[in-house]
Motif scaffolding. Structure first.
Motif, PDB file in Angstrom:
ATOM      1  N   UNK A  49      12.200   4.285  -0.777  1.00  0.00           N
ATOM      2  CA  UNK A  49      12.118   3.937  -2.196  1.00  0.00           C
ATOM      3  C   UNK A  49      12.768   5.095  -2.941  1.00  0.00           C
ATOM      4  N   UNK A  50      13.666   4.795  -3.870  1.00  0.00           N
ATOM      5  CA  UNK A  50      14.441   5.845  -4.531  1.00  0.00           C
ATOM      6  C   UNK A  50      13.708   6.415  -5.747  1.00  0.00           C
ATOM      7  N   UNK A  51      13.697   7.756  -5.836  1.00  0.00           N
ATOM      8  CA  UNK A  51      13.205   8.412  -7.046  1.00  0.00           C
ATOM      9  C   UNK A  51      13.982   7.924  -8.263  1.00  0.00           C
ATOM     10  N   UNK A  52      13.316   7.917  -9.397  1.00  0.00           N
ATOM     11  CA  UNK A  52      14.006   7.563 -10.643  1.00  0.00           C
ATOM     12  C   UNK A  52      14.729   8.770 -11.232  1.00  0.00           C
ATOM     13  N   UNK A  99       4.643   3.769  -8.575  1.00  0.00           N
ATOM     14  CA  UNK A  99       4.073   2.427  -8.482  1.00  0.00           C
ATOM     15  C   UNK A  99       4.891   1.540  -7.543  1.00  0.00           C
ATOM     16  N   UNK A 100       6.202   1.722  -7.488  1.00  0.00           N
ATOM     17  CA  UNK A 100       7.003   0.943  -6.535  1.00  0.00           C
ATOM     18  C   UNK A 100       6.651   1.318  -5.095  1.00  0.00           C
ATOM     19  N   UNK A 101       6.391   2.589  -4.857  1.00  0.00           N
ATOM     20  CA  UNK A 101       5.958   3.016  -3.523  1.00  0.00           C
ATOM     21  C   UNK A 101       4.663   2.284  -3.140  1.00  0.00           C
ATOM     22  N   UNK A 102       3.718   2.237  -4.066  1.00  0.00           N
ATOM     23  CA  UNK A 102       2.474   1.514  -3.813  1.00  0.00           C
ATOM     24  C   UNK A 102       2.738   0.038  -3.553  1.00  0.00           C
TER      25      UNK A 102
END
Length: 337
Positions: free
Chosen positions: A79-82, A99-102
């Motif tokens: 998942x890419x950091x923003x 939240x995307x990681x979750x």
């Protein structure tokens, strides 16, 4: 049966979560279960280099099998950091990343690609500042993401030489709101979930649960509050008629003594700081946070992001290892139940 897959979220990127996962992967002892980290591979690579950790990152697609545990190897669902992350420096720009990681780990569990998820710590404040004003924590987020009306927070440790499990009737509420949040129906739901999941996830055939009173001395017969008389006793009476084994309501200041804990499979505390200080005193850094009542298995560490330690390599991996071990045991118990 194949070894369960444990999806480990790396949490707040400015905190100790990413390095805890890396430190366990670099340790000589293999990770328990088939562990796959969920997070930004570049962040993990940078943090590994900063800490001089010899870890091979293997980025996997969703359809690739998670390999057996091997010291020095860490599979990753990317998942890419923003925005770039620096240890110890919170940035609301990464709230959506956390939240995307979750969400990625939740989806993997619900789709059967992982049999449990283990969460590294996140920072509630920076997620709120990042555009999510209603965010109150992992537990409530998982509840809503899974479409569940009620979940139960429970912490567990074996640091005392025996299993100590403390569940909560209410979670992240201001103290003044706790009494009105405790109702007969609500207590019944919480205790049914606790009883059910002790059987399903921990293999306890007939759980015995010790229940704290809300007030000092469990209300002293109504002289120190009537919640025990008006709410707790009726709820426990109803559940005993259903076959649950319940002790209480008992004064919280004496419940956590060997005499009352003997034979109890779990304790239900009425609010966050009634039960958790006892458990954390007994086993801080060697305990796991467990969310009961979900259609998936979730465990977590018993501590926060420790921003002051991030990037130093001095963080303690003990709680994350306990959370992984408990997730593996729960996944195996669930498949046998």
């Amino acid at each position: 049966m194949s070894t369960p897959v444990l999806a480990v979220t790396t949490g707040e990127p400015a905190g100790i979560g990413p390095e805890l996962v890396l430190m366990l992967a670099a340790a000589p002892a293999p990770l328990p279960g088939r562990v796959v980290a969920v997070g930004d591979p570049d962040l993990l690579a940078e943090r590994a280099g900063r800490l001089d950790l010899d870890v091979e990152l293997r980025v996997l697609d969703d359809d690739q099998e998670v390999p057996a545990p091997c010291p020095g190897v860490l599979p990753v669902w990317p998942v890419a950091l923003r925005v770039p992350a620096e240890p110890g420096r919170l940035d609301p720009g990464n709230a959506d990343y956390v939240l995307e990681v979750l969400d990625r780990a939740i989806a993997a569990c619900r789709e059967g690609r992982a049999q449990a998820m283990v969460t590294a710590p996140l920072h509630k404040g920076v997620i709120i500042e990042g555009g999510h004003p209603r965010f109150t924590g992992h537990t409530e987020y998982l509840r809503d993401a899974c479409g569940i009306e009620e979940v139960v927070m429970m912490l567990a440790t074996r640091a005392t030489g025996r299993e100590l499990r403390v569940a909560l009737a209410t979670t992240h509420l201001p103290l003044r709101e706790v009494p009105s949040a405790i109702t007969i129906d609500g207590l019944c739901r919480v205790l049914r979930i606790l009883d059910h999941d002790l059987k399903r996830h921990f293999g306890v055939r007939q759980p015995r649960i010790a229940v704290c009173g809300l007030n000092p001395h469990a209300g002293e017969g109504g002289h120190l509050g009537r919640e025990e008389i008006d709410v707790l006793v009726p709820a426990l009476t109803r559940l005993r008629e259903e076959g649950l084994l319940l002790d209480g309501p008992l004064p919280a200041d004496t419940l956590f003594t060997p005499r009352h804990l003997e034979g109890a499979d779990a304790v239900l505390a009425m609010y966050h700081d009634q039960g958790l200080p006892v458990l954390k005193y007994a086993g801080f850094g060697r305990a796991a946070n467990i969310t009961l009542g979900l259609p998936i298995i979730r465990t977590s560490v018993d501590h926060g992001t420790a921003l002051d330690l991030a990037g130093s390599g001095r963080a303690d991996t003990g709680s994350l290892r306990v959370a992984l071990e408990m997730a593996l045991e729960m996944a195996n118990a669930s498949r046998l139940s």
